[in-house]
Structure formats: structure tokens, C-alpha cells
Motif scaffolding. Sequence first.
Motif, PDB file in Angstrom:
ATOM      1  N   GLY A 126       0.838  -1.195   0.000  1.00  0.00           N
ATOM      2  CA  GLY A 126       0.000   0.000   0.000  1.00  0.00           C
ATOM      3  C   GLY A 126       0.874   1.246   0.000  1.00  0.00           C
ATOM      4  N   LEU A 127       1.936   1.223   0.808  1.00  0.00           N
ATOM      5  CA  LEU A 127       2.882   2.341   0.849  1.00  0.00           C
ATOM      6  C   LEU A 127       3.654   2.458  -0.462  1.00  0.00           C
ATOM      7  CD1 LEU A 127       4.254   1.886   4.491  1.00  0.00           C
ATOM      8  CD2 LEU A 127       2.629   3.614   3.667  1.00  0.00           C
ATOM      9  N   VAL A 128       3.975   1.303  -1.071  1.00  0.00           N
ATOM     10  CA  VAL A 128       4.654   1.314  -2.372  1.00  0.00           C
ATOM     11  C   VAL A 128       3.759   1.972  -3.425  1.00  0.00           C
ATOM     12  CG1 VAL A 128       5.472  -0.140  -4.276  1.00  0.00           C
ATOM     13  CG2 VAL A 128       6.105  -0.692  -1.914  1.00  0.00           C
ATOM     14  N   LEU A 129       2.478   1.631  -3.413  1.00  0.00           N
ATOM     15  CA  LEU A 129       1.531   2.234  -4.349  1.00  0.00           C
ATOM     16  C   LEU A 129       1.463   3.740  -4.147  1.00  0.00           C
ATOM     17  CD1 LEU A 129      -0.705   2.032  -6.502  1.00  0.00           C
ATOM     18  CD2 LEU A 129      -2.334   1.539  -4.657  1.00  0.00           C
ATOM     19  N   TYR A 130       1.435   4.169  -2.896  1.00  0.00           N
ATOM     20  CA  TYR A 130       1.375   5.606  -2.611  1.00  0.00           C
ATOM     21  C   TYR A 130       2.622   6.312  -3.124  1.00  0.00           C
ATOM     22  CZ  TYR A 130       1.085  10.013  -0.091  1.00  0.00           C
ATOM     23  OH  TYR A 130       1.043  11.354   0.213  1.00  0.00           O
ATOM     24  N   TRP A 131       3.793   5.721  -2.851  1.00  0.00           N
ATOM     25  CA  TRP A 131       5.048   6.359  -3.251  1.00  0.00           C
ATOM     26  C   TRP A 131       5.158   6.456  -4.771  1.00  0.00           C
ATOM     27  CZ3 TRP A 131       9.483   4.998  -5.982  1.00  0.00           C
ATOM     28  CH2 TRP A 131      10.571   5.884  -5.847  1.00  0.00           C
ATOM     29  N   THR A 132       4.877   5.371  -5.467  1.00  0.00           N
ATOM     30  CA  THR A 132       4.984   5.396  -6.936  1.00  0.00           C
ATOM     31  C   THR A 132       3.943   6.313  -7.558  1.00  0.00           C
ATOM     32  OG1 THR A 132       3.600   3.403  -7.081  1.00  0.00           O
ATOM     33  CG2 THR A 132       5.997   3.093  -7.104  1.00  0.00           C
ATOM     34  N   ASP A 133       2.750   6.368  -6.941  1.00  0.00           N
ATOM     35  CA  ASP A 133       1.697   7.228  -7.482  1.00  0.00           C
ATOM     36  C   ASP A 133       2.044   8.696  -7.312  1.00  0.00           C
ATOM     37  OD1 ASP A 133      -0.834   7.742  -8.673  1.00  0.00           O
ATOM     38  OD2 ASP A 133      -1.683   8.117  -6.693  1.00  0.00           O
ATOM     39  N   GLN A 134       2.676   9.035  -6.181  1.00  0.00           N
ATOM     40  CA  GLN A 134       3.022  10.429  -5.923  1.00  0.00           C
ATOM     41  C   GLN A 134       4.279  10.868  -6.666  1.00  0.00           C
ATOM     42  OE1 GLN A 134       1.035  12.582  -4.062  1.00  0.00           O
ATOM     43  NE2 GLN A 134      -0.363  10.835  -4.156  1.00  0.00           N
ATOM     44  N   LYS A 135       5.238   9.948  -6.825  1.00  0.00           N
ATOM     45  CA  LYS A 135       6.520  10.305  -7.437  1.00  0.00           C
ATOM     46  C   LYS A 135       6.584   9.995  -8.933  1.00  0.00           C
ATOM     47  CE  LYS A 135       8.262  11.615  -3.498  1.00  0.00           C
ATOM     48  NZ  LYS A 135       8.574  13.050  -3.237  1.00  0.00           N
ATOM     49  N   GLY A 136       5.696   9.135  -9.406  1.00  0.00           N
ATOM     50  CA  GLY A 136       5.740   8.736 -10.806  1.00  0.00           C
ATOM     51  C   GLY A 136       5.374   9.873 -11.745  1.00  0.00           C
ATOM     52  N   GLY A 137       5.928   9.828 -12.964  1.00  0.00           N
ATOM     53  CA  GLY A 137       5.620  10.841 -13.958  1.00  0.00           C
ATOM     54  C   GLY A 137       4.251  10.631 -14.562  1.00  0.00           C
ATOM     55  N   VAL A 138       3.858  11.556 -15.408  1.00  0.00           N
ATOM     56  CA  VAL A 138       2.545  11.464 -16.066  1.00  0.00           C
ATOM     57  C   VAL A 138       2.672  11.722 -17.568  1.00  0.00           C
ATOM     58  CG1 VAL A 138       1.260  12.120 -14.001  1.00  0.00           C
ATOM     59  CG2 VAL A 138       2.095  13.901 -15.531  1.00  0.00           C
ATOM     60  N   ASP A 139       3.884  11.593 -18.083  1.00  0.00           N
ATOM     61  CA  ASP A 139       4.128  11.983 -19.470  1.00  0.00           C
ATOM     62  C   ASP A 139       4.024  10.832 -20.465  1.00  0.00           C
ATOM     63  OD1 ASP A 139       6.359  10.949 -18.106  1.00  0.00           O
ATOM     64  OD2 ASP A 139       7.719  11.684 -19.665  1.00  0.00           O
ATOM     65  N   ARG A 140       3.793   9.618 -19.976  1.00  0.00           N
ATOM     66  CA  ARG A 140       3.749   8.475 -20.882  1.00  0.00           C
ATOM     67  C   ARG A 140       2.325   7.911 -20.950  1.00  0.00           C
ATOM     68  NH1 ARG A 140       8.530   4.369 -19.972  1.00  0.00           N
ATOM     69  NH2 ARG A 140       7.959   3.914 -22.118  1.00  0.00           N
ATOM     70  N   SER A 141       1.946   7.458 -22.164  1.00  0.00           N
ATOM     71  CA  SER A 141       0.610   6.906 -22.370  1.00  0.00           C
ATOM     72  C   SER A 141       0.710   5.423 -22.709  1.00  0.00           C
ATOM     73  CB  SER A 141      -0.113   7.647 -23.498  1.00  0.00           C
ATOM     74  OG  SER A 141       0.478   7.338 -24.752  1.00  0.00           O
ATOM     75  N   SER A 142      -0.426   4.733 -22.677  1.00  0.00           N
ATOM     76  CA  SER A 142      -0.444   3.306 -22.984  1.00  0.00           C
ATOM     77  C   SER A 142      -0.003   3.024 -24.415  1.00  0.00           C
ATOM     78  CB  SER A 142      -1.854   2.741 -22.750  1.00  0.00           C
ATOM     79  OG  SER A 142      -2.812   3.441 -23.530  1.00  0.00           O
ATOM     80  N   ALA A 143      -0.150   4.005 -25.304  1.00  0.00           N
ATOM     81  CA  ALA A 143       0.272   3.838 -26.699  1.00  0.00           C
ATOM     82  C   ALA A 143       1.790   3.730 -26.820  1.00  0.00           C
ATOM     83  CB  ALA A 143      -0.235   5.007 -27.547  1.00  0.00           C
ATOM     84  N   GLN A 144       2.513   4.138 -25.762  1.00  0.00           N
ATOM     85  CA  GLN A 144       3.980   4.090 -25.773  1.00  0.00           C
ATOM     86  C   GLN A 144       4.529   2.858 -25.065  1.00  0.00           C
ATOM     87  OE1 GLN A 144       3.979   8.187 -23.936  1.00  0.00           O
ATOM     88  NE2 GLN A 144       5.608   8.546 -25.423  1.00  0.00           N
ATOM     89  N   TRP A 145       3.672   1.899 -24.778  1.00  0.00           N
ATOM     90  CA  TRP A 145       4.094   0.689 -24.075  1.00  0.00           C
ATOM     91  C   TRP A 145       5.178  -0.031 -24.863  1.00  0.00           C
ATOM     92  CZ3 TRP A 145       0.915  -4.294 -22.746  1.00  0.00           C
ATOM     93  CH2 TRP A 145       1.322  -4.785 -21.495  1.00  0.00           C
ATOM     94  N   SER A 146       6.281  -0.360 -24.206  1.00  0.00           N
ATOM     95  CA  SER A 146       7.408  -1.025 -24.861  1.00  0.00           C
ATOM     96  C   SER A 146       7.585  -2.441 -24.323  1.00  0.00           C
ATOM     97  CB  SER A 146       8.694  -0.226 -24.618  1.00  0.00           C
ATOM     98  OG  SER A 146       9.056  -0.258 -23.237  1.00  0.00           O
ATOM     99  N   ILE A 147       8.384  -3.221 -25.018  1.00  0.00           N
ATOM    100  CA  ILE A 147       8.670  -4.590 -24.584  1.00  0.00           C
ATOM    101  C   ILE A 147       9.356  -4.574 -23.225  1.00  0.00           C
ATOM    102  CG2 ILE A 147       9.984  -6.676 -25.093  1.00  0.00           C
ATOM    103  CD1 ILE A 147       7.552  -6.316 -26.843  1.00  0.00           C
ATOM    104  N   LYS A 148      10.297  -3.672 -23.061  1.00  0.00           N
ATOM    105  CA  LYS A 148      11.020  -3.575 -21.788  1.00  0.00           C
ATOM    106  C   LYS A 148      10.055  -3.255 -20.646  1.00  0.00           C
ATOM    107  CE  LYS A 148      14.553  -0.889 -19.356  1.00  0.00           C
ATOM    108  NZ  LYS A 148      15.513   0.248 -19.453  1.00  0.00           N
ATOM    109  N   ASP A 149       9.183  -2.268 -20.864  1.00  0.00           N
ATOM    110  CA  ASP A 149       8.228  -1.881 -19.822  1.00  0.00           C
ATOM    111  C   ASP A 149       7.248  -3.017 -19.531  1.00  0.00           C
ATOM    112  OD1 ASP A 149       9.486   0.535 -19.782  1.00  0.00           O
ATOM    113  OD2 ASP A 149       7.876   1.658 -20.738  1.00  0.00           O
TER     114      ASP A 149
END
Length: 267
Positions: A126-149
Motif C-alpha cells: 500500500g505504501l509502495v503504491l502511494y510512493w509510486t503514485d506520488q513520485k511517478g511521472g505522467v508523461d507516458r501513455s499506454s500507446a507508448q508501451w514497450s517490450i522492456k516496460d
Amino acid sequence: MSLFHLVLVAIIQGLTEFLPVSSSGHLILLPKLTGLQDQGQAIDIAVHVGTLFAVILYFWTDVKIAAAGVPRLIKGKVDTQGAWLAMCLGVATIPVIFFGGILKLTGADELLRSTALIGWTMLIFGLVLYWTDQKGGVDRSSAQWSIKDAFVMGVWQAIALIPGTSRSGATISGARALGYAREDAAKLSMLMSIPTILISGLFLGAEVMSSADAQLARDGLIAAALSFIAALLALTLMMRLLKSVSFTPYVIYRIILGVVLLGYAYS
């Protein structure tokens, strides 16, 4: 099983499968905390089938695109949007098949069903979800999904085999850490659930097929229908809320439940 028990299992599974709060954790806790008998693998399969149909219906456009790309992918051609999406979904499913096989063959899956463990995973992830949600960027869309990701998110999905972690919560955390916007992170997480639920359902289905009877089939149909309705409602609500609300409400729920479960487990 009584109708009340079926309704309870179906609603819990339907509401929690796609919300980042762990459906498996809730289903394991149900008999532990209520004294009800374990619903068994057949009903587990049925409610998962219900949630599978719910996510397919909700993301029908994307599912059609991916399905249309499968024949191209089989021919070794990744020259369409559908073939690329199908390949990414396939790559994202590899880690969970690998780690799931290890847990099943070693019997470790049965050792990961304690109330204390679910309490810790509820709290920590739950804390991991909070941290990634607050610190994660918002510049990438599902259309940019890559093999690595896709593979990285697949590893997060494999970690979620630990009860209480939450498959959707883990994959959304992974996507947010990679910079995907909230709605796109949730969309990729939900699409990833389709091959995962399908494969696990087929695997478990083969184990219980020989013991199935008319009564069990009837119970399964009821559970599947109810979980389909509950999952569709939960999925629709979450996707709409993400337009204006973060994942914090789910984090708060996870932390409260985690603390309560730890208190119960160690009391």
C-alpha cells in the motif's frame, strides 16, 4: 454452498480483482475471519471467469485490436498495432507463469496464506503504491508501451502472487514508477490481467474438472455471473474516479486493513 456464501465470495472477488486492494488476500481472509468453509478452487475459477469477462467487455476495443494482431504475431510479423500489443501482453505474462510454476511445484503457494503475511503485504505494498503514485511521472501513455516496460510490469505482476500484494496494485505501481499516467497505468494493468486470469483459470480448471458435478456447476454459474456484475461496476467506478482522484483512497484502506490484520495476527 449456500446462496449467501456464493454472493459474498462473488462480490468480494468482483469488487477487489481490479481495485488495488488484493482479491486473493480478501478471499483467503474470508474463511479465516468468518468461520465459513473455504469456497474451493472450482468457485475460485468461476469468480475469476466472471471478472475476466468484465475486463474484456470494458476494454473491448483494445481486446479486439490485440486479438486481431495474434495471427500476425504467430507468423513472426509485428507490423501492426494489434501485433505489438499482443506481443507486449505475452511478454508481460512470462514472469507470472515462471514464478507461479515455481510456487506451485514447490508447494510454497500454500505457505503464503497466513493472516500475518497478508497484513504485512497489505501495508507494505500500500505504501509502495502511494510512493509510486506520488513520485511517478505522467508523461507516458499506454500507446507508448514497450517490450522492456511490459517485462518490468510483468515482474511486478509476478510479485503479486504473494497474497495481499494485489495484482492490479503491483502492476499499477510498476507502471507509475515507469512514468505512465494514472489512467494509462490502470488500463495496462487491466489488459495484463486478461492472459493471466485466462491461463490460471485453464490450469486450475484442469485440476477440478474430474470432481465437478451438477450442483457445483450451478454454484459456479451463479458465482461467475455475480462476480461479473461486481467487477464491471468496480472497474467502471475506478476508471472514472482516476480522472480526478489519485490512488490514495485505496492506499488508506490498505494501511488500515493491514494494521488491523497485524493486530489480529499477533494478538
